[in-house]
Design a protein around this motif. Structure first.
Motif, PDB file in Angstrom:
ATOM      1  N   VAL A   1       0.857  -1.180   0.000  1.00  0.00           N
ATOM      2  CA  VAL A   1       0.000   0.000   0.000  1.00  0.00           C
ATOM      3  C   VAL A   1       0.894   1.231   0.000  1.00  0.00           C
ATOM      4  CG1 VAL A   1      -1.728   1.349   1.256  1.00  0.00           C
ATOM      5  CG2 VAL A   1      -1.876  -1.158   1.227  1.00  0.00           C
ATOM      6  N   PHE A   2       0.795   2.020  -1.063  1.00  0.00           N
ATOM      7  CA  PHE A   2       1.521   3.287  -1.130  1.00  0.00           C
ATOM      8  C   PHE A   2       0.612   4.403  -0.620  1.00  0.00           C
ATOM      9  CE2 PHE A   2       4.086   0.949  -4.157  1.00  0.00           C
ATOM     10  CZ  PHE A   2       5.351   1.500  -4.023  1.00  0.00           C
ATOM     11  N   CYS A   3       1.149   5.241   0.219  1.00  0.00           N
ATOM     12  CA  CYS A   3       0.414   6.408   0.702  1.00  0.00           C
ATOM     13  C   CYS A   3       0.927   7.635  -0.048  1.00  0.00           C
ATOM     14  CB  CYS A   3       0.608   6.585   2.204  1.00  0.00           C
ATOM     15  SG  CYS A   3      -0.257   8.017   2.871  1.00  0.00           S
ATOM     16  N   ALA A   4       0.055   8.190  -0.914  1.00  0.00           N
ATOM     17  CA  ALA A   4       0.441   9.351  -1.729  1.00  0.00           C
ATOM     18  C   ALA A   4      -0.546  10.494  -1.536  1.00  0.00           C
ATOM     19  CB  ALA A   4       0.530   8.952  -3.203  1.00  0.00           C
ATOM     20  N   VAL A   5      -1.082  10.594  -0.335  1.00  0.00           N
ATOM     21  CA  VAL A   5      -2.043  11.663  -0.049  1.00  0.00           C
ATOM     22  C   VAL A   5      -1.301  12.972   0.205  1.00  0.00           C
ATOM     23  CG1 VAL A   5      -3.751  10.070   0.883  1.00  0.00           C
ATOM     24  CG2 VAL A   5      -2.075  11.098   2.414  1.00  0.00           C
ATOM     25  N   GLY A   6      -2.036  14.061   0.212  1.00  0.00           N
ATOM     26  CA  GLY A   6      -1.433  15.365   0.380  1.00  0.00           C
ATOM     27  C   GLY A   6      -0.903  15.615   1.782  1.00  0.00           C
ATOM     28  N   THR A   7       0.151  16.414   1.856  1.00  0.00           N
ATOM     29  CA  THR A   7       0.703  16.868   3.146  1.00  0.00           C
ATOM     30  C   THR A   7       0.833  18.387   3.089  1.00  0.00           C
ATOM     31  OG1 THR A   7       2.944  16.474   2.329  1.00  0.00           O
ATOM     32  CG2 THR A   7       1.916  14.729   3.648  1.00  0.00           C
ATOM     33  N   PRO A   8      -0.285  19.091   3.027  1.00  0.00           N
ATOM     34  CA  PRO A   8      -0.241  20.547   2.869  1.00  0.00           C
ATOM     35  C   PRO A   8       0.400  21.217   4.073  1.00  0.00           C
ATOM     36  CG  PRO A   8      -2.446  19.842   3.487  1.00  0.00           C
ATOM     37  CD  PRO A   8      -1.658  18.591   3.217  1.00  0.00           C
ATOM     38  N   PRO A   9       0.963  22.406   3.882  1.00  0.00           N
ATOM     39  CA  PRO A   9       1.560  23.109   5.018  1.00  0.00           C
ATOM     40  C   PRO A   9       0.498  23.547   6.006  1.00  0.00           C
ATOM     41  CG  PRO A   9       1.553  24.503   3.060  1.00  0.00           C
ATOM     42  CD  PRO A   9       1.123  23.145   2.626  1.00  0.00           C
ATOM     43  N   ASP A  10       0.740  23.323   7.286  1.00  0.00           N
ATOM     44  CA  ASP A  10      -0.161  23.790   8.329  1.00  0.00           C
ATOM     45  C   ASP A  10       0.061  25.292   8.514  1.00  0.00           C
ATOM     46  OD1 ASP A  10      -2.128  23.467  10.232  1.00  0.00           O
ATOM     47  OD2 ASP A  10      -1.174  21.729  11.155  1.00  0.00           O
ATOM     48  N   GLU A  11      -0.702  25.897   9.388  1.00  0.00           N
ATOM     49  CA  GLU A  11      -0.597  27.338   9.586  1.00  0.00           C
ATOM     50  C   GLU A  11       0.793  27.770  10.023  1.00  0.00           C
ATOM     51  OE1 GLU A  11      -3.641  28.674  12.211  1.00  0.00           O
ATOM     52  OE2 GLU A  11      -5.288  28.104  10.890  1.00  0.00           O
ATOM     53  N   ASP A  12       1.484  26.904  10.744  1.00  0.00           N
ATOM     54  CA  ASP A  12       2.830  27.252  11.214  1.00  0.00           C
ATOM     55  C   ASP A  12       3.933  26.819  10.253  1.00  0.00           C
ATOM     56  OD1 ASP A  12       2.747  24.525  11.522  1.00  0.00           O
ATOM     57  OD2 ASP A  12       3.306  24.509  13.634  1.00  0.00           O
ATOM     58  N   GLY A  13       3.539  26.300   9.064  1.00  0.00           N
ATOM     59  CA  GLY A  13       4.522  25.889   8.079  1.00  0.00           C
ATOM     60  C   GLY A  13       4.884  24.418   8.132  1.00  0.00           C
ATOM     61  N   SER A  14       4.526  23.719   9.199  1.00  0.00           N
ATOM     62  CA  SER A  14       4.818  22.295   9.307  1.00  0.00           C
ATOM     63  C   SER A  14       3.899  21.503   8.388  1.00  0.00           C
ATOM     64  CB  SER A  14       4.648  21.824  10.753  1.00  0.00           C
ATOM     65  OG  SER A  14       3.307  22.019  11.184  1.00  0.00           O
ATOM     66  N   ALA A  15       4.316  20.286   8.032  1.00  0.00           N
ATOM     67  CA  ALA A  15       3.512  19.443   7.162  1.00  0.00           C
ATOM     68  C   ALA A  15       2.311  18.897   7.933  1.00  0.00           C
ATOM     69  CB  ALA A  15       4.358  18.292   6.620  1.00  0.00           C
TER      70      ALA A  15
END
Length: 436
Positions: free
Chosen positions: A80-94
């Motif tokens: 199982v490959f996980c290729a979902v999004g990791t958008p930046p949070d408000e503080d810049g962290s993933a």
């Protein structure tokens, strides 16, 4: 071999399609039912050269499938490959919520050994969180099932992703067991017929490699933009400087082009995430912070040149923009320099006319009718007081300057990618500004 890829965004769809092209049975999973319905009906949600034909080919061959429920295939697949999004949070962290959601679904529904591979760009230490999330769900069920975690970062260039995947210059895989290593080697072996380019590491190192690679490329871009701005002040030509330093084998020629800033889905997000990861560990990434600062400033460089030319009086002027996507051969406008320029120009009371071969619909989706959308590059320059070249699409490389000179109100060209010849433009009566 049967595999599942969760997430049908850019990385997931390209990866799944290319694996299926090599004979792997691939099920692409996405919770967005509308997107899955479109894919099942042959409608591709992203623009990438060659992707649509390859998707249709492998769907027809029965090797590529699209569904909404991961649990329905967990008993059939090995990986199982996980290729979902990791958008930046408000503080810049993933933001890892989608990654950990996938892990929990796996833990709740798996009934046999699985290799869970992170394809998404995630901070160092994410694999441990994924492993813990899966194990917590298994413990709740009171079952003991073996599984492995691996990291397999992607290095796809938008506009050339199919070739990058099918003929990779390297495949990085972080593993913690021989079983996982053997499975990943078997999966990628068809892509290695011209030589083994697989790099096996521990999992944390694989996670770091992706961020370090993007941060290095972003650093080279911002470095050259800084040098370009200094060249303008001291009377040097950055194009000549680039040739001089690029001929040094220790430096090389790639990613040494000055311009109006980088954008896209990777560099800005990954630079921010790397800075945040360091902060969480009590370390200050001084160089990378400067890279981000220089890039944000560089996105306004064409606007600043226009302001200087008109001595601050640009209200009511008309500006044509060629190129909206952050780079050629994509419709991606995430963090695109064009968006910064458009915002600055509109706030200054400028009428903005735009054209891009692919990204017009995406621009309209993002900013609506704040600008005038034109049918071609020549319509965009009608009655314009200045032309800004922002994205170096091939069709912009050899325009008819004689025609453009007749259409523009004022012959001013601001070249954000340094692709034009000053002498040629000046022969046609243009005032020409470049970067550096």
């Amino acid at each position: 071999m049967k595999i599942a890829i969760v997430g049908t965004g850019y990385v997931g769809l390209v990866s799944g399609t290319c694996f299926s092209e090599m004979g792997v049975d691939v099920t692409c999973v996405d919770v967005n039912s509308e997107k899955i319905n479109k894919l099942q009906n042959g409608i591709i949600p992203i623009y990438e050269p060659g992707l649509e034909d390859l998707v249709h080919k492998n769907v027809k061959a029965g090797r590529l499938h699209f569904i909404t429920d991961l649990e329905n295939v967990l008993n059939e697949v090995e990986v199982v490959f996980c290729a979902v999004g990791t958008p930046p949070d408000e503080d810049g962290s993933a933001d890892l919520r989608y990654v950990l959601d996938v892990a929990r679904v796996v833990g709740r529904n798996m009934n046999k050994y699985l290799l869970v591979v992170t394809k998404s760009t995630v901070p160092v230490g994410t694999a441990i969180k994924i492993q813990n999330s899966i194990q917590e769900e298994l413990d709740k069920r009171g079952v003991n099932i073996d599984f492995d975690i691996a990291s397999n970062p992607e290095f796809l260039k938008e506009g050339a992703a199919i070739n990058d995947f099918m003929s990779p210059d390297r495949v990085v895989v972080g593993v913690a067991s021989n079983r996982a290593k053997e499975i990943m080697f078997k999966l990628y072996k068809p892509f290695m017929v011209s030589g083994d380019r697989m790099i096996f590491t521990d999992v944390p190192s694989a996670e770091m490699i992706k961020y370090a690679a993007n941060a290095m490329l972003a650093t080279r871009i911002s470095f050259m933009n800084d040098i370009a701005n200094l060249c303008e002040l001291v009377g040097a030509d950055v194009s000549m400087v680039r040739k001089g330093i690029g001929s040094d084998s220790r430096i090389g020629k790639k990613f040494l082009y000055a311009g109006c800033g980088y954008g896209g889905s990777c560099f800005p997000k990954d630079v921010k995430a790397l800075i945040k990861t360091a902060e969480q560990k009590g370390y200050d990434m001084g160089v990378i912070k400067a890279v981000e600062e220089v890039n944000e400033r560089q996105k306004a460089v064409l606007y600043d040149k226009l302001i200087r030319h008109y001595e601050g009086d640009i209200e009511g002027k008309t500006v044509a923009i060629w190129g909206l996507a952050f780079k050629p051969e994509t419709d991606d406008m995430r963090e695109a320099p064009a968006l910064v320029l458009i915002d600055l120009l509109i706030k200054a009371g400028v009428i903005v006319r735009v054209y891009d071969p692919i990204a017009m619909l995406e621009c309209k989706r993002q900013i609506g009718n704040k600008v005038i959308y034109c049918k071609n590059m020549y319509e965009a320059v009608l009655d314009a007081d200045a032309l800004m070249l922002v994205t170096e699409w091939k069709e912009f490389r050899v325009p008819s300057w004689a025609v453009i000179a007749k259409e523009m109100s004022t012959r001013i060209v601001l070249d954000g990618r340094n692709i034009y010849d000053r002498a040629e433009l000046e022969e046609n009566g243009f005032i020409y500004y470049k970067i550096g």
